[in-house]
Structures are given as C-alpha cells and as structure tokens.
Design a protein around this motif. Structure first.
Motif, short mmCIF file in Angstrom:
data_model
loop_
_atom_site.label_atom_id
_atom_site.label_comp_id
_atom_site.label_asym_id
_atom_site.label_seq_id
_atom_site.Cartn_x
_atom_site.Cartn_y
_atom_site.Cartn_z
N THR A 1 43.00 43.14 40.38
CA THR A 1 43.26 41.96 39.56
C THR A 1 44.77 41.73 39.42
O THR A 1 45.24 40.59 39.46
N THR B 1 47.70 38.23 39.84
CA THR B 1 48.25 37.64 38.63
C THR B 1 49.74 37.90 38.52
O THR B 1 50.23 38.94 38.92
N VAL C 1 42.93 30.89 40.33
CA VAL C 1 42.31 31.03 39.00
C VAL C 1 40.83 31.40 39.09
O VAL C 1 40.38 32.32 38.40
N PRO C 2 40.00 30.75 39.94
CA PRO C 2 38.59 31.17 40.01
C PRO C 2 38.42 32.63 40.46
O PRO C 2 37.54 33.33 39.97
N LEU D 1 39.19 34.90 37.55
CA LEU D 1 38.05 34.91 36.62
C LEU D 1 36.92 35.80 37.15
O LEU D 1 36.29 36.54 36.39
N LEU E 1 37.95 39.38 36.61
CA LEU E 1 37.81 39.76 35.20
C LEU E 1 36.34 39.95 34.83
O LEU E 1 36.00 40.86 34.06
N LEU E 2 35.46 39.12 35.40
CA LEU E 2 34.03 39.30 35.18
C LEU E 2 33.57 40.64 35.75
O LEU E 2 32.81 41.38 35.12
#
Length: 99
Positions: A37, A41, A69-70, A73, A76-77
């Motif tokens: 991740t 970022t 961004v997707p 996400l 993070l999920l």
C-alpha cells in the motif's frame, strides 16, 4: 527481530493444524500488504514515480494520483480483511500443504 514480540502478544490464530507459528505468518502478511500500500501512496509512492517516468509528457503526477485511488482503496480493504480475519491468511497454506 519481531518474532518474540509477536509471540508475546498471545494472539490465538488458527493454523488449521498445518501452519507452524500462524501468528508470525499473519504478521508477515500484514506487513507485506502494508508495504504494498505504501508503494502507491505519497510521500513514498515509488510505483507512482516509476509510472510518471514512463508516461507521456501530458500526464501529470496529479493525474496518476487520481488514477490510483481505486487501487489504494482495494489495498486498504485487503489490509482490513487481513487484520480482522487472520484465519484467511493461514487457510491457503493449510489447504496447499495438507497431507
């Protein structure tokens, strides 16, 4: 270095009878997903800067940030699933290495 600390936490993670030290396997995967991740970022974002280096000159770094961004996400999920359901991490090795 962190193995004694992780063992000392007293985590009760099911190794499905096959995985030795399932809490260490879970923690290693948690760290790996977190690192993956971080590659997407800012401020680290190594993958973003590599992508900027091969893009046409009309593509800005802001465009790249918006485009990932997707994926952030989704990462993070995945991190949330690994953190909340640690047995998911040890399930596949237990199936792959079951006698």
């Amino acid at each position: 270095l962190l193995a004694p600390v992780i063992k000392g936490l007293g985590l009760d993670i099911d190794g499905h009878g096959v995985v030795d030290n399932p809490e260490l396997v879970w923690f290693a995967l948690l760290v790996a997903v977190t690192l993956q991740t971080s590659f997407l970022t800012p401020p680290v974002g190594f993958a973003l800067f590599y992508l900027k280096g091969v893009c046409p000159s009309g593509i800005t770094l802001l465009d790249i940030y918006k485009g990932v961004v997707p994926f952030i996400l989704l990462q993070l999920l995945g991190l949330l699933v690994v953190a909340l359901f640690p047995e998911v991490v040890t399930w596949l090795p237990s199936v792959a290495y079951a006698n």
